[in-house]
Scaffold this active site. Structure first.
Site, PDB file in Angstrom:
ATOM      1  N   LYS A   1       0.809  -1.228   0.000  1.00  0.00           N
ATOM      2  CA  LYS A   1       0.000   0.000   0.000  1.00  0.00           C
ATOM      3  C   LYS A   1       0.839   1.273   0.000  1.00  0.00           C
ATOM      4  CE  LYS A   1      -0.618   0.067   4.997  1.00  0.00           C
ATOM      5  NZ  LYS A   1      -1.242  -0.781   6.009  1.00  0.00           N
TER       6      LYS A   1
ATOM      7  N   ARG B   1      -7.474  -0.843  17.268  1.00  0.00           N
ATOM      8  CA  ARG B   1      -7.937  -0.506  15.925  1.00  0.00           C
ATOM      9  C   ARG B   1      -8.909  -1.626  15.583  1.00  0.00           C
ATOM     10  NH1 ARG B   1      -4.048   0.548  10.784  1.00  0.00           N
ATOM     11  NH2 ARG B   1      -4.587  -1.628  10.342  1.00  0.00           N
TER      12      ARG B   1
HETATM   13  C1  LIG Z   1      -0.361  -1.487   6.588  1.00  0.00           C
HETATM   14  C2  LIG Z   1      -0.648  -2.746   7.274  1.00  0.00           C
HETATM   15  C3  LIG Z   1       0.390  -3.645   7.567  1.00  0.00           C
HETATM   16  C4  LIG Z   1       1.850  -3.347   7.275  1.00  0.00           C
HETATM   17  O1  LIG Z   1       2.397  -2.533   8.286  1.00  0.00           O
HETATM   18  P1  LIG Z   1       3.950  -2.112   8.291  1.00  0.00           P
HETATM   19  O2  LIG Z   1       4.139  -1.422   9.587  1.00  0.00           O
HETATM   20  O3  LIG Z   1       4.161  -1.241   7.106  1.00  0.00           O
HETATM   21  O4  LIG Z   1       4.737  -3.379   8.201  1.00  0.00           O
HETATM   22  C5  LIG Z   1       0.051  -4.843   8.185  1.00  0.00           C
HETATM   23  N1  LIG Z   1      -1.227  -5.145   8.496  1.00  0.00           N
HETATM   24  C6  LIG Z   1      -2.244  -4.306   8.229  1.00  0.00           C
HETATM   25  C7  LIG Z   1      -3.626  -4.687   8.614  1.00  0.00           C
HETATM   26  C8  LIG Z   1      -1.988  -3.082   7.620  1.00  0.00           C
HETATM   27  O5  LIG Z   1      -3.012  -2.248   7.355  1.00  0.00           O
END
Ligand SMILES: *Cc1c(COP(=O)(O)O)cnc(C)c1O
Length: 353
Positions: A35, A128
């Protein structure tokens, strides 16, 4: 075209391989999270070339861009009711915490002749997404009755909203929940997903809880940084992404504005350090495209003074380079700046070796 981000294919592949080398032998699979670079297919492919076996994104539009890459896709953000059919089409797995959404996913899957795989999110305290631990049994008992979906795992997200650090206690809890539900409801559990880049430190410290067999990694693959304590991991590249922007004005001017000070363009009251007359460079990139606090010039003699929507102002007085108007200045970025630069349509993105 400038501004642009250059994405190093070889560095992204190297970072991905370094994490795969650490985790794969211990039976932990990695979802490469795309993302933060809007799922540019060539960059996602570099992750796959490094050994990543699943790609994950929070947006269905991004997963659509990855359709040609032959690995499993995961939707990270809980599905919206208005995108259910696309979720079933473009994601092999989705993370979920709402029964009403599971029912719609099941219905869509049945009508498309598919079975959609579900990972149930458990809230371990970061507040969250996720089903509260005490409610998991009831949730699972109802989820297993929905046709068209299959529960393939449990997952948790930490250090995102609440800043809670993953450890043996909270992740151990996830493992226990998963095992209990597997037993009770005869589930085929494939994935117990123990978080994001903030869970990596547990492996480096040999404290990684057994039973966790998956992580979803974004930042650490892109910026070489684990996110529980913000440490750069040995042997990982921090400079996979480089922002390049052009100087459009370069003049000697005072360091302190002249006149009565009101608000800046964003409603803040600015304060300015008096450095006398300085050499000020303006580059053609601004808050629409970057976060000035997360921008790090590769010329470390440059100071970033501030930014408005379309301009970023630099102090280049101490630099040993003789900059001219039209020159290109390079930066590395933190997560928030990279996210903004990636999503700005005014910033070109190109792959480099
Ligand atoms: C963005 C996201 C991740 C990745 O997180 P990082 O800190 O970039 O490794 C993992 N799980 C979910 C649900 C996310 O939204």
């Amino acid at each position: 075209m400038y501004p642009k981000i250059e994405i190093s294919q070889s560095k992204l592949k190297h970072n991905s391989k370094t994490m795969c080398d650490l985790f794969t032998p211990r039976g932990v699979s990695i979802m490469g999270v795309t993302k933060c670079f809007c799922a540019i297919p060539e960059a996602a492919q570099a992750m796959v070339d490094g050994g990543i076996s699943m790609l994950a994104d929070s947006r269905i539009n991004n997963l659509k861009r990855l359709a040609e890459i032959p690995v499993k896709k995961v939707l990270l953000r809980l599905p919206m009711h208005n995108e259910i059919e696309d979720v079933v089409r473009y994601a092999d797995y989705s993370l979920n915490s709402e029964l009403s959404t599971l029912k719609l996913l099941g219905k869509a899957a049945v009508s498309l002749g598919k079975v959609h795989n579900i990972i149930i999110m458990v809230d371990l305290g970061d507040l969250r997404e996720g089903v509260w631990a005490e409610d998991i049994d009831k949730f699972t008992s109802e989820a297993v009755r929905i046709s068209g979906i299959k529960i393939k795992g449990f997952g948790a997200n930490l250090t995102c909203y609440g800043g809670v650090i993953p450890d043996e206690t909270n992740l151990g809890n996830l493992v226990k929940i998963s095992e209990k539900m597997k037993e009770k409801y005869n589930l085929e559990i494939e994935i117990v997903s123990g978080g994001n880049s903030s869970s990596v430190y547990l492996m480096s410290e040999n404290r990684f809880p057994s039973g966790i067999n998956n992580l979803r990694l974004g930042e650490i693959l892109l910026l070489g940084r684990e996110t529980a304590y913000g440490k750069v991991v040995n042997g990982m590249h921090r400079d996979t992404f480089t922002l390049k922007a052009e100087i459009i004005e370069l003049k000697d001017k005072p360091s302190v504005p002249i006149g009565n000070i009101g608000m800046d363009a964003f409603g803040n009251i600015p304060s300015h350090e008096d450095r006398g007359i300085i050499r000020r460079g303006i580059i053609a990139v601004g808050r629409q495209d970057i976060d000035p606090d997360g921008l790090f010039p590769t010329d470390n003699k440059i100071d970033i003074l501030g930014a408005s929507s379309d301009h970023t102002i630099l102090d280049v007085t101490n630099s040993s380079s003789e900059y001219k108007v039209g020159d290109i200045v390079e930066f590395h970025m933190d997560y928030s700046c990279l996210l903004r630069a990636s999503t700005s349509e005014y910033v070109d993105k190109i792959m480099v070796d």
